[in-house]
Design an enzyme around this catalytic site. Structure first.
Site, PDB file in Angstrom:
ATOM      1  N   ARG A 104      41.776  13.181  37.622  1.00 40.99           N
ATOM      2  CA  ARG A 104      42.047  12.195  38.675  1.00 40.99           C
ATOM      3  C   ARG A 104      41.219  10.978  38.306  1.00 40.99           C
ATOM      4  O   ARG A 104      39.980  11.036  38.317  1.00 40.99           O
ATOM      5  CB  ARG A 104      41.674  12.746  40.047  1.00 40.99           C
ATOM      6  N   HIS A 131      51.369   9.884  40.790  1.00 42.52           N
ATOM      7  CA  HIS A 131      50.868  11.162  41.342  1.00 42.52           C
ATOM      8  C   HIS A 131      51.971  12.201  41.131  1.00 42.52           C
ATOM      9  O   HIS A 131      52.641  12.625  42.076  1.00 42.52           O
ATOM     10  CB  HIS A 131      50.535  10.982  42.824  1.00 42.52           C
ATOM     11  N   GLN A 134      52.245  15.483  43.135  1.00 39.87           N
ATOM     12  CA  GLN A 134      52.663  15.218  44.514  1.00 39.87           C
ATOM     13  C   GLN A 134      54.182  15.026  44.587  1.00 39.87           C
ATOM     14  O   GLN A 134      54.847  15.632  45.436  1.00 39.87           O
ATOM     15  CB  GLN A 134      51.946  13.959  45.024  1.00 39.87           C
ATOM     16  N   ASP A 214      52.727   7.014  53.539  1.00 40.81           N
ATOM     17  CA  ASP A 214      51.399   7.216  52.947  1.00 40.81           C
ATOM     18  C   ASP A 214      50.515   6.089  53.477  1.00 40.81           C
ATOM     19  O   ASP A 214      51.014   5.149  54.116  1.00 40.81           O
ATOM     20  CB  ASP A 214      51.507   7.189  51.407  1.00 40.81           C
ATOM     21  N   CYS A 254      51.843  12.641  52.172  1.00 39.36           N
ATOM     22  CA  CYS A 254      51.109  13.360  51.120  1.00 39.36           C
ATOM     23  C   CYS A 254      49.742  13.827  51.609  1.00 39.36           C
ATOM     24  O   CYS A 254      49.190  14.783  51.076  1.00 39.36           O
ATOM     25  CB  CYS A 254      50.940  12.454  49.900  1.00 39.36           C
ATOM     26  N   ARG A 282      52.027  22.027  47.226  1.00 40.62           N
ATOM     27  CA  ARG A 282      51.286  21.480  46.079  1.00 40.62           C
ATOM     28  C   ARG A 282      50.818  22.638  45.192  1.00 40.62           C
ATOM     29  O   ARG A 282      50.915  22.599  43.969  1.00 40.62           O
ATOM     30  CB  ARG A 282      50.061  20.685  46.559  1.00 40.62           C
TER      31      ARG A 282
END
Ligand code: CP
Ligand code: NVA
Length: 296
Positions: A104, A131, A134, A214, A254, A282
């Site tokens: 990340r 992402h 995701q 988001d 998310c 996830r």
């Protein structure tokens, strides 16, 4: 599926995505039935994180335990990627120790540079622009709930790392996606992905099967938060927006959510919300990614 890494979904075909979904479904069912699947027995995963995380870190760590492997959480503050040591030297070190790496990072290009110097699979656990884990889990969840591809998804808010990856999977799977933001935020490069743009959020959610949002300011954009709160104030997902879509519309996020900003409590906690099923998925989808990239 013949991929070494998962950096973005750009080079993942519809067949690759369907293969991942098939494995994720099998893994989810096996877990529910209490069956042990030691596909990654004695395999190790390093997780290098330069930004905070609840879901990504935890779901990968638990996933590795389920698969019989082990993970090591490594914070940027400890290893100093790009200051204490170069990215290429770190990639060459990790390639000698572990069987895979999740990163990340603040800069997507850092993950790419790591992968170019790595002999082991590298998985993007979120960057400023993408992402992918995701996006895969999001569409997996949509298919699980709706059991159809003939769908319209309305993404209300900032076109960011999350919506870019969502757009990629929707494009590959033939799902209609409309992005709704203030005019100046609609002027983004869709990089060849088929998507609609609509300034009016009520018009965007008309006939929508899914409403997704988001945060308005992502990690790293905190200094823009107050400005964005004003600019996006008409784009909060509230009961009125939910009622303007199809009756059985799903609400997705998310997470983490900034309740009271991009989404109201009543929507987050309401009957249309599938955000916690989405979060759980996830783990199932990432386990499929781990098996495909790190399994023998
Ligand atoms: N959605 C997501 O990636 O959550 P975290 O930032 O908590 O990992
Ligand atoms: N767009 C958000 C997603 C967090 C999971 C961010 O980058 O902060």
């Amino acid at each position: 599926m013949k991929h070494k890494h998962l950096l973005t979904l750009d080079d993942y075909s519809r067949a690759d995505i369907e293969e991942l979904f098939k494995v994720a479904t099998e893994l989810k069912i096996n877990l529910q039935q209490g069956k042990d699947i030691d596909t990654l027995r004695k395999k190790t995963l390093a997780m290098i994180f330069e930004k905070p995380s609840a879901r990504t870190r935890t779901s990968f760590e638990v996933g590795m335990v389920h698969l019989g492997g082990h993970s090591i959480f490594v914070q940027q503050a400890e290893i100093g990627m790009n200051n204490r040591e170069s990215i290429s030297d770190l990639a060459k070190n990790y390639s000698r120790f572990v069987d895979g790496v999740v990163i990340r990072a603040k800069k997507h290009s850092d993950i790419v540079e790591f992968s170019e110097n790595s002999s082991i699979p590298v998985i993007n656990g979120l960057s400023d622009s993408h992402h992918p884990c995701q996006g895969l889990a999001d569409v997996f969840t949509i298919l699980e709930k709706k059991k159809s591809l003939d769908l319209k998804v309305a993404y209300i808010g900032d076109y960011n790392n999350v919506s870019r990856s969502l757009a990629n999977v929707c494009h590959k799977m033939g799902i209609e996606l409309v992005i709704s933001s203030p005019k100046k935020y609609l002027d983004f490069d869709s990089e060849g992905l088929s998507l609609g743009r609509e300034e009016d959020p009520i018009a965007a959610v008309k006939d929508a099967d899914v409403i997704y949002t988001d945060v308005w300011a992502s990690m790293g954009q905190e200094d823009e938060l107050e400005k964005r709160k004003k600019e996006f104030s008409e784009y909060a997902v509230n009961d009125k927006l939910i009622q303007s879509a199809k009756k059985d519309v799903l609400f997705m996020h998310c997470l983490p959510a900034r309740r009271g900003e991009e989404v109201t409590d009543s929507v987050m906690d309401g009957s249309h919300s599938v955000v916690f099923d989405q979060a759980e998925n996830r783990m199932h989808v990432q386990k499929a990614v781990l098996v495909k990239l790190m399994g023998n």
